[in-house]
Design a protein around this motif. Structure first.
Motif, mmCIF file in Angstrom:
data_model
loop_
_atom_site.group_PDB
_atom_site.id
_atom_site.type_symbol
_atom_site.label_atom_id
_atom_site.label_comp_id
_atom_site.label_asym_id
_atom_site.label_seq_id
_atom_site.Cartn_x
_atom_site.Cartn_y
_atom_site.Cartn_z
ATOM 1 N N ALA A 24 0.913 -0.763 -0.230
ATOM 2 C CA ALA A 24 0.077 -0.060 0.340
ATOM 3 C C ALA A 24 1.110 1.083 0.070
ATOM 4 C CB ALA A 24 -1.032 -0.464 1.456
ATOM 5 N N ALA A 25 2.180 1.337 0.851
ATOM 6 C CA ALA A 25 2.869 2.594 0.769
ATOM 7 C C ALA A 25 3.899 2.651 -0.353
ATOM 8 C CB ALA A 25 3.727 2.195 1.259
ATOM 9 N N ASP A 28 1.554 4.324 -3.343
ATOM 10 C CA ASP A 28 1.552 5.546 -2.942
ATOM 11 C C ASP A 28 2.518 5.858 -3.981
ATOM 12 O OD1 ASP A 28 -1.068 6.026 -1.924
ATOM 13 O OD2 ASP A 28 -0.139 6.087 0.860
ATOM 14 N N TYR A 29 3.995 5.704 -3.850
ATOM 15 C CA TYR A 29 4.490 6.328 -3.762
ATOM 16 C C TYR A 29 5.232 5.969 -5.382
ATOM 17 C CZ TYR A 29 5.859 7.758 -0.137
ATOM 18 O OH TYR A 29 5.426 8.574 1.932
ATOM 19 N N GLU A 31 2.326 5.949 -7.596
ATOM 20 C CA GLU A 31 1.420 6.547 -8.020
ATOM 21 C C GLU A 31 2.111 8.539 -8.323
ATOM 22 O OE1 GLU A 31 -2.914 6.849 -6.588
ATOM 23 O OE2 GLU A 31 -2.582 9.039 -6.972
ATOM 24 N N HIS A 32 2.576 8.592 -6.996
ATOM 25 C CA HIS A 32 3.285 9.959 -7.752
ATOM 26 C C HIS A 32 4.602 9.959 -8.281
ATOM 27 C CE1 HIS A 32 4.431 13.815 -5.155
ATOM 28 N NE2 HIS A 32 5.662 13.386 -5.160
ATOM 29 N N GLU A 34 5.141 8.412 -10.954
ATOM 30 C CA GLU A 34 4.091 8.366 -12.146
ATOM 31 C C GLU A 34 3.831 10.085 -12.982
ATOM 32 O OE1 GLU A 34 0.810 5.695 -13.003
ATOM 33 O OE2 GLU A 34 1.976 4.767 -12.020
ATOM 34 N N HIS A 35 2.777 10.521 -12.074
ATOM 35 C CA HIS A 35 2.301 11.724 -12.094
ATOM 36 C C HIS A 35 3.254 12.534 -12.570
ATOM 37 C CE1 HIS A 35 -2.063 11.109 -10.911
ATOM 38 N NE2 HIS A 35 -1.652 10.552 -10.070
ATOM 39 N N LEU A 50 10.843 14.430 -2.378
ATOM 40 C CA LEU A 50 10.256 12.888 -1.972
ATOM 41 C C LEU A 50 11.104 13.451 -1.084
ATOM 42 C CD1 LEU A 50 8.966 10.134 -4.079
ATOM 43 C CD2 LEU A 50 7.418 11.669 -2.614
ATOM 44 N N GLU B 40 8.466 15.920 0.395
ATOM 45 C CA GLU B 40 7.617 15.436 -0.086
ATOM 46 C C GLU B 40 7.183 14.023 0.163
ATOM 47 O OE1 GLU B 40 6.765 16.372 -4.137
ATOM 48 O OE2 GLU B 40 7.887 18.692 -3.723
ATOM 49 N N GLY B 41 7.143 13.529 0.851
ATOM 50 C CA GLY B 41 7.477 12.335 1.140
ATOM 51 C C GLY B 41 7.105 11.845 2.259
ATOM 52 N N TYR B 44 3.008 11.387 2.100
ATOM 53 C CA TYR B 44 1.870 10.719 2.104
ATOM 54 C C TYR B 44 1.404 9.053 3.670
ATOM 55 C CZ TYR B 44 2.347 11.300 -2.546
ATOM 56 O OH TYR B 44 1.404 11.217 -3.981
ATOM 57 N N PRO B 67 -2.220 9.505 -15.172
ATOM 58 C CA PRO B 67 -2.280 8.033 -14.370
ATOM 59 C C PRO B 67 -3.298 8.201 -13.566
ATOM 60 C CG PRO B 67 -0.279 8.592 -14.080
ATOM 61 C CD PRO B 67 -1.136 10.507 -15.152
#
Lengths: 185, 109
Positions: A24-25, A28-29, A31-32, A34-35, A50, B40-41, B44, B67
């Protein structure tokens, strides 16, 4: 650091978490990234902003253990929560470890006392061979039976108390985390 | 800006940004990092915690542009929590501003 390096670092430090939590974690990253790539940023830029994957992982692991300790209050998970909290700052040592050790020691000694009380009737066996009068053996018998009763009650009470303590401590750790984060309540 | 301080404020920022409309992770991170510098990390793990605590629900939307997006939606409890934090923040920042102004005045004397 590129995307692959970021994720291999992150995965190494997330190994303490259950598989589904890790995935799950990581999702999230993913997806980040990809965007970010879609918006035209490079992998290096995204990874850099990040932040350190080791720090990110540590944060995720701490959050998870705190959550976990609150849900099922077992000694192992609370110990792990204590240890991860310690990783967050040396200052915390005094506020987390000291009361934890103190109360655990109290719990253990109460158990020791109640065990000693419960086992006390066994001392009659010794006196049977010592040639004492039957009155004194009988008296010892009654006294040790009372102690046995007290020991049982103390043991039961202690079990109840330690469960309460674990729940309370999980909540304490959480509020401690909030203080560290700078939130109130 | 101080790291611990920023972390606490981040919770507030995330909640405030989702008050009027649902937002997806990258959007939240991007909007906040435009205003001030953050790792930024760290957003989440924060989002995961707030979701687990029941302040957010999430849903996935396939986008025609780019995406798929995981959207964060405030729950009723989340709404209440946000309101509380905003109130606290207002009191807190007003008090700090007052102290700063008094500090500057004393300096000038």
């Amino acid at each position: 650091m590129n995307k692959n390096e970021f994720f291999s670092q992150l995965k190494i430090h997330l190994q303490k978490l259950p598989k589904d939590e890790q995935e799950a974690a990581i999702a999230d990253y993913e997806e980040h990234f990809e965007h970010g790539l879609f918006k035209g940023r490079t992998e290096e830029e995204i990874a850099h902003s990040l932040g350190n994957p080791k720090k990110i992982a540590r944060e995720l692991v701490t959050e998870y253990h705190l959550e976990h300790a609150e849900q099922n209050s077992s000694y192992t998970s609370i110990t792990r929560a204590v240890l991860t909290s310690l990783g967050l700052g040396f200052l915390n040592l005094v506020f987390v470890l000291a009361p934890f050790i103190a109360i655990v020691v109290v719990i253990i000694s109460l158990y020791a006392v109640s065990l000693a009380f419960v086992l006390s009737p066994l001392s009659i066996i010794v006196t049977l061979f010592s040639g004492d009068s039957w009155q004194s053996v009988l008296l010892l018998g009654f006294i040790t039976l009372i102690l046995l009763g007290i020991g049982l009650v103390l043991g039961a009470w202690n079990t109840y108390f330690s469960k309460k303590f674990i729940n309370w401590f999980a909540r304490y750790l959480k509020s401690n985390q909030r203080i560290i984060r700078g939130e109130r309540k | 800006m101080n790291v611990q301080f920023k972390k606490g404020v981040l919770t507030l920022c995330v909640l405030v940004l989702t008050l009027k409309k649902d937002r997806y992770g990258y959007e939240l991170v991007h909007t906040i990092s435009e205003k001030f510098l953050i790792a930024e990390g760290t957003i989440y793990p924060l989002l995961r915690r707030l979701t687990k605590e029941g302040y957010f629900t999430t849903y996935l939307v396939e986008s025609t542009e780019g995406p798929p997006r995981k959207y964060y939606q405030l729950t009723e409890v989340g709404q209440k929590y946000a309101d509380e934090l905003i109130e606290e923040w207002k009191e807190f920042s007003a008090a700090v501003n007052l102290l700063i102004e008094e500090g500057i005045l004393n300096e000038q004397k």
